[in-house]
Scaffold this motif. Structure first.
Motif, PDB file in Angstrom:
ATOM      1  N   VAL A 264       0.834  -1.204   0.000  1.00 43.44           N
ATOM      2  CA  VAL A 264       0.000   0.000   0.000  1.00 43.44           C
ATOM      3  C   VAL A 264       0.869   1.255   0.000  1.00 43.44           C
ATOM      4  O   VAL A 264       0.598   2.212  -0.730  1.00 43.44           O
ATOM      5  CB  VAL A 264      -0.940  -0.022   1.222  1.00 43.44           C
ATOM      6  CG1 VAL A 264      -1.580   1.341   1.436  1.00 43.44           C
ATOM      7  CG2 VAL A 264      -2.006  -1.093   1.041  1.00 43.44           C
ATOM      8  N   ALA A 265       1.923   1.256   0.809  1.00 41.31           N
ATOM      9  CA  ALA A 265       2.794   2.428   0.898  1.00 41.31           C
ATOM     10  C   ALA A 265       3.493   2.711  -0.425  1.00 41.31           C
ATOM     11  O   ALA A 265       3.570   3.859  -0.860  1.00 41.31           O
ATOM     12  CB  ALA A 265       3.819   2.229   2.007  1.00 41.31           C
ATOM     13  N   VAL A 266       3.983   1.665  -1.091  1.00 46.61           N
ATOM     14  CA  VAL A 266       4.684   1.860  -2.360  1.00 46.61           C
ATOM     15  C   VAL A 266       3.724   2.352  -3.442  1.00 46.61           C
ATOM     16  O   VAL A 266       4.030   3.300  -4.185  1.00 46.61           O
ATOM     17  CB  VAL A 266       5.382   0.560  -2.793  1.00 46.61           C
ATOM     18  CG1 VAL A 266       5.935   0.696  -4.205  1.00 46.61           C
ATOM     19  CG2 VAL A 266       6.497   0.209  -1.826  1.00 46.61           C
ATOM     20  N   LEU A 267       2.568   1.721  -3.558  1.00 44.32           N
ATOM     21  CA  LEU A 267       1.596   2.141  -4.571  1.00 44.32           C
ATOM     22  C   LEU A 267       1.113   3.565  -4.317  1.00 44.32           C
ATOM     23  O   LEU A 267       0.951   4.360  -5.252  1.00 44.32           O
ATOM     24  CB  LEU A 267       0.417   1.175  -4.591  1.00 44.32           C
ATOM     25  CG  LEU A 267       0.732  -0.263  -5.023  1.00 44.32           C
ATOM     26  CD1 LEU A 267      -0.529  -1.121  -4.983  1.00 44.32           C
ATOM     27  CD2 LEU A 267       1.350  -0.290  -6.414  1.00 44.32           C
ATOM     28  N   ALA A 268       0.902   3.894  -3.041  1.00 40.62           N
ATOM     29  CA  ALA A 268       0.478   5.255  -2.710  1.00 40.62           C
ATOM     30  C   ALA A 268       1.582   6.260  -3.018  1.00 40.62           C
ATOM     31  O   ALA A 268       1.319   7.364  -3.508  1.00 40.62           O
ATOM     32  CB  ALA A 268       0.075   5.339  -1.239  1.00 40.62           C
ATOM     33  N   PHE A 269       2.825   5.888  -2.726  1.00 37.23           N
ATOM     34  CA  PHE A 269       3.938   6.790  -3.025  1.00 37.23           C
ATOM     35  C   PHE A 269       4.035   7.059  -4.521  1.00 37.23           C
ATOM     36  O   PHE A 269       4.222   8.211  -4.939  1.00 37.23           O
ATOM     37  CB  PHE A 269       5.247   6.181  -2.520  1.00 37.23           C
ATOM     38  CG  PHE A 269       6.459   6.985  -2.901  1.00 37.23           C
ATOM     39  CD1 PHE A 269       6.838   8.083  -2.136  1.00 37.23           C
ATOM     40  CD2 PHE A 269       7.220   6.649  -4.008  1.00 37.23           C
ATOM     41  CE1 PHE A 269       7.952   8.835  -2.490  1.00 37.23           C
ATOM     42  CE2 PHE A 269       8.330   7.394  -4.370  1.00 37.23           C
ATOM     43  CZ  PHE A 269       8.694   8.487  -3.599  1.00 37.23           C
ATOM     44  N   LEU A 270       3.926   6.015  -5.336  1.00 32.96           N
ATOM     45  CA  LEU A 270       4.007   6.201  -6.782  1.00 32.96           C
ATOM     46  C   LEU A 270       2.891   7.110  -7.285  1.00 32.96           C
ATOM     47  O   LEU A 270       3.108   7.975  -8.146  1.00 32.96           O
ATOM     48  CB  LEU A 270       3.947   4.845  -7.485  1.00 32.96           C
ATOM     49  CG  LEU A 270       5.109   3.887  -7.212  1.00 32.96           C
ATOM     50  CD1 LEU A 270       4.874   2.561  -7.924  1.00 32.96           C
ATOM     51  CD2 LEU A 270       6.428   4.503  -7.648  1.00 32.96           C
ATOM     52  N   ALA A 271       1.683   6.926  -6.742  1.00 31.62           N
ATOM     53  CA  ALA A 271       0.552   7.747  -7.170  1.00 31.62           C
ATOM     54  C   ALA A 271       0.729   9.199  -6.748  1.00 31.62           C
ATOM     55  O   ALA A 271       0.467  10.118  -7.539  1.00 31.62           O
ATOM     56  CB  ALA A 271      -0.745   7.180  -6.596  1.00 31.62           C
ATOM     57  N   CYS A 272       1.172   9.430  -5.526  1.00 27.86           N
ATOM     58  CA  CYS A 272       1.328  10.801  -5.026  1.00 27.86           C
ATOM     59  C   CYS A 272       2.548  11.486  -5.643  1.00 27.86           C
ATOM     60  O   CYS A 272       2.487  12.671  -5.980  1.00 27.86           O
ATOM     61  CB  CYS A 272       1.463  10.802  -3.504  1.00 27.86           C
ATOM     62  SG  CYS A 272       0.039  10.137  -2.618  1.00 27.86           S
ATOM     63  N   TRP A 273       3.625  10.755  -5.783  1.00 27.22           N
ATOM     64  CA  TRP A 273       4.875  11.340  -6.259  1.00 27.22           C
ATOM     65  C   TRP A 273       4.769  11.809  -7.717  1.00 27.22           C
ATOM     66  O   TRP A 273       5.345  12.846  -8.089  1.00 27.22           O
ATOM     67  CB  TRP A 273       5.986  10.314  -6.125  1.00 27.22           C
ATOM     68  CG  TRP A 273       7.360  10.828  -6.431  1.00 27.22           C
ATOM     69  CD1 TRP A 273       8.039  10.732  -7.605  1.00 27.22           C
ATOM     70  CD2 TRP A 273       8.238  11.526  -5.530  1.00 27.22           C
ATOM     71  NE1 TRP A 273       9.270  11.312  -7.508  1.00 27.22           N
ATOM     72  CE2 TRP A 273       9.424  11.812  -6.235  1.00 27.22           C
ATOM     73  CE3 TRP A 273       8.129  11.920  -4.195  1.00 27.22           C
ATOM     74  CZ2 TRP A 273      10.490  12.484  -5.656  1.00 27.22           C
ATOM     75  CZ3 TRP A 273       9.195  12.589  -3.619  1.00 27.22           C
ATOM     76  CH2 TRP A 273      10.354  12.865  -4.346  1.00 27.22           C
ATOM     77  N   ASN A 274       4.045  11.076  -8.537  1.00 26.63           N
ATOM     78  CA  ASN A 274       3.989  11.376  -9.965  1.00 26.63           C
ATOM     79  C   ASN A 274       2.773  12.200 -10.374  1.00 26.63           C
ATOM     80  O   ASN A 274       2.642  12.546 -11.549  1.00 26.63           O
ATOM     81  CB  ASN A 274       3.998  10.071 -10.771  1.00 26.63           C
ATOM     82  CG  ASN A 274       5.268   9.276 -10.564  1.00 26.63           C
ATOM     83  OD1 ASN A 274       6.357   9.824 -10.529  1.00 26.63           O
ATOM     84  ND2 ASN A 274       5.129   7.969 -10.396  1.00 26.63           N
ATOM     85  N   GLU A 275       1.883  12.509  -9.449  1.00 28.55           N
ATOM     86  CA  GLU A 275       0.651  13.230  -9.802  1.00 28.55           C
ATOM     87  C   GLU A 275       0.965  14.664 -10.218  1.00 28.55           C
ATOM     88  O   GLU A 275       1.761  15.353  -9.584  1.00 28.55           O
ATOM     89  CB  GLU A 275      -0.303  13.229  -8.612  1.00 28.55           C
ATOM     90  CG  GLU A 275      -1.755  13.409  -8.993  1.00 28.55           C
ATOM     91  CD  GLU A 275      -2.085  14.860  -9.313  1.00 28.55           C
ATOM     92  OE1 GLU A 275      -2.882  15.086 -10.230  1.00 28.55           O
ATOM     93  OE2 GLU A 275      -1.553  15.756  -8.644  1.00 28.55           O
ATOM     94  N   PHE A 276       0.312  15.128 -11.283  1.00 31.82           N
ATOM     95  CA  PHE A 276       0.623  16.447 -11.840  1.00 31.82           C
ATOM     96  C   PHE A 276      -0.607  17.352 -11.961  1.00 31.82           C
ATOM     97  O   PHE A 276      -0.541  18.537 -11.640  1.00 31.82           O
ATOM     98  CB  PHE A 276       1.266  16.277 -13.219  1.00 31.82           C
ATOM     99  CG  PHE A 276       1.583  17.569 -13.905  1.00 31.82           C
ATOM    100  CD1 PHE A 276       2.648  18.347 -13.479  1.00 31.82           C
ATOM    101  CD2 PHE A 276       0.822  18.006 -14.977  1.00 31.82           C
ATOM    102  CE1 PHE A 276       2.943  19.553 -14.110  1.00 31.82           C
ATOM    103  CE2 PHE A 276       1.105  19.203 -15.609  1.00 31.82           C
ATOM    104  CZ  PHE A 276       2.176  19.978 -15.179  1.00 31.82           C
ATOM    105  N   ILE A 277      -1.737  16.806 -12.413  1.00 31.34           N
ATOM    106  CA  ILE A 277      -2.893  17.642 -12.733  1.00 31.34           C
ATOM    107  C   ILE A 277      -3.427  18.348 -11.492  1.00 31.34           C
ATOM    108  O   ILE A 277      -3.660  19.569 -11.501  1.00 31.34           O
ATOM    109  CB  ILE A 277      -4.008  16.799 -13.388  1.00 31.34           C
ATOM    110  CG1 ILE A 277      -3.475  16.124 -14.656  1.00 31.34           C
ATOM    111  CG2 ILE A 277      -5.198  17.687 -13.727  1.00 31.34           C
ATOM    112  CD1 ILE A 277      -2.988  17.085 -15.706  1.00 31.34           C
ATOM    113  N   MET A 278      -3.641  17.620 -10.413  1.00 34.16           N
ATOM    114  CA  MET A 278      -4.123  18.254  -9.191  1.00 34.16           C
ATOM    115  C   MET A 278      -3.113  19.253  -8.633  1.00 34.16           C
ATOM    116  O   MET A 278      -3.488  20.315  -8.129  1.00 34.16           O
ATOM    117  CB  MET A 278      -4.437  17.184  -8.136  1.00 34.16           C
ATOM    118  CG  MET A 278      -5.708  16.413  -8.385  1.00 34.16           C
ATOM    119  SD  MET A 278      -6.104  15.322  -6.998  1.00 34.16           S
ATOM    120  CE  MET A 278      -7.688  14.690  -7.543  1.00 34.16           C
ATOM    121  N   ALA A 279      -1.832  18.896  -8.716  1.00 33.29           N
ATOM    122  CA  ALA A 279      -0.804  19.793  -8.199  1.00 33.29           C
ATOM    123  C   ALA A 279      -0.804  21.126  -8.943  1.00 33.29           C
ATOM    124  O   ALA A 279      -0.591  22.182  -8.334  1.00 33.29           O
ATOM    125  CB  ALA A 279       0.558  19.122  -8.304  1.00 33.29           C
TER     126      ALA A 279
END
Length: 296
Positions: free
Chosen positions: A218-233
């Motif tokens: 869960v931590a790894v998948l969440a990190f990948l999703a949060c780290w690479n997110e661009f549109i919301m940022a």
């Protein structure tokens, strides 16, 4: 006999030689070749990314898929580091990802335990609602969330990204943890209850240590999703003090020209932490995702 042989050892019988046929050797060679090609196809985007991050600006135009950097433009990385505020954006991304992961795990573990180990009236309804949340496209909530955050004064804050990141990762995280928890024998928890442990003590002393592979997944998948997110940022943040690392690409985009070498260098730097974390936790991810697939 010229054919290669393999030995099979039996428990009560002597070893026997079984010939490997020519067709079997051909099939094995084709399989190995196919796997090598598959690995190359999977790794090609990374090869292409790091290759183009070392090119000069004039080398990007042409029909070649890959180009040999002559000479390698390491200056692209120094320009990206100096001009894109990489340390600040890296720290923001790390902080947002860490807090989001903490919230995701803190919500997913108790919720999964309540849905798999406890009996209460609305359990099925809550389970259905959480599972239904998995099919909601993340960017379908972009404008409603922007309007809500604007009204409550959350735009240009870390929470404008942490809350939606956590909200959209909790359903899939709960699904993974629930599947893993279903494979855990209930006898362990029953023995702990007989020893006098309360529910919080049961979760912290018994459940959490057992759930380490699922929590790592869960931590790894969440990190990948949060780290690479661009549109919301880009939508919720317009101040440099709160921007995340993917936004660094925008610093090298102009109205009439762009520094493509620096942009590719930024993308390469963004991908390195994701690659390292994913490679380091591959075993835990496999165990967490496949747990519960086979029961008996």
């Amino acid at each position: 006999m010229n054919a290669k042989t393999i030995k099979i050892a039996g428990s009560a019988q002597p070893e026997t030689a079984v010939p490997i046929s020519f067709a079997a050797r051909i099939a094995r060679f084709v399989f190995v070749l196919f796997m090598v090609l598959l690995v190359f196809v999977e790794l090609f985007p990374l090869i292409w990314l790091f290759d183009f991050s070392l090119l000069k600006s004039g080398d990007f135009f042409g029909s070649d898929i890959l180009k040999w950097p002559n000479p390698p433009m390491w200056k692209n990385y120094t320009d990206a580091y100096k001009n894109a505020h990489i340390p600040l954006l890296f720290g923001n991304s790390l902080l947002i990802s860490a807090v989001s992961i903490f919230l995701i795990i803190a919500c997913s573990v108790p919720l999964s335990y309540a849905l798999t180990r406890m009996t209460w009236k609305l359990r099925s309804t809550v389970m259905a609602l959480v599972m239904a949340a998995m099919i909601i496209p993340i960017y379908s909530t972009l404008l409603p969330s922007f309007s809500l955050f604007n009204q409550v004064g959350m735009l240009n804050t870390y929470w404008a990204l942490i809350l939606p990141y956590a909200a959209f990762q909790i359903p899939i995280s709960m699904f993974i943890i629930t599947g893993f928890m279903e494979s855990v024998p209930r006898a362990l928890e029953e023995a702990a209850v007989m020893e006098g442990l309360s529910v919080p003590g049961l979760i912290f002393k018994i459940v959490l240590p057992i759930l380490k592979p699922a929590i790592a997944t869960v931590a790894v998948l969440a990190f990948l999703a949060c780290w690479n997110e661009f549109i919301m940022a880009v939508t919720y943040i317009d101040k440099d003090a709160f921007r995340t690392l993917p936004f660094a690409v925008v610093y090298f985009m102009g109205q009439y020209s762009s520094n493509y070498g620096a942009q590719f260098a930024v993308l390469a730097m963004i991908s390195i932490p994701s690659i390292l974390i994913y490679v380091g936790f591959t075993d835990q991810i496999n165990r967490g995702i496949t747990a519960g697939a086979v029961k008996g």
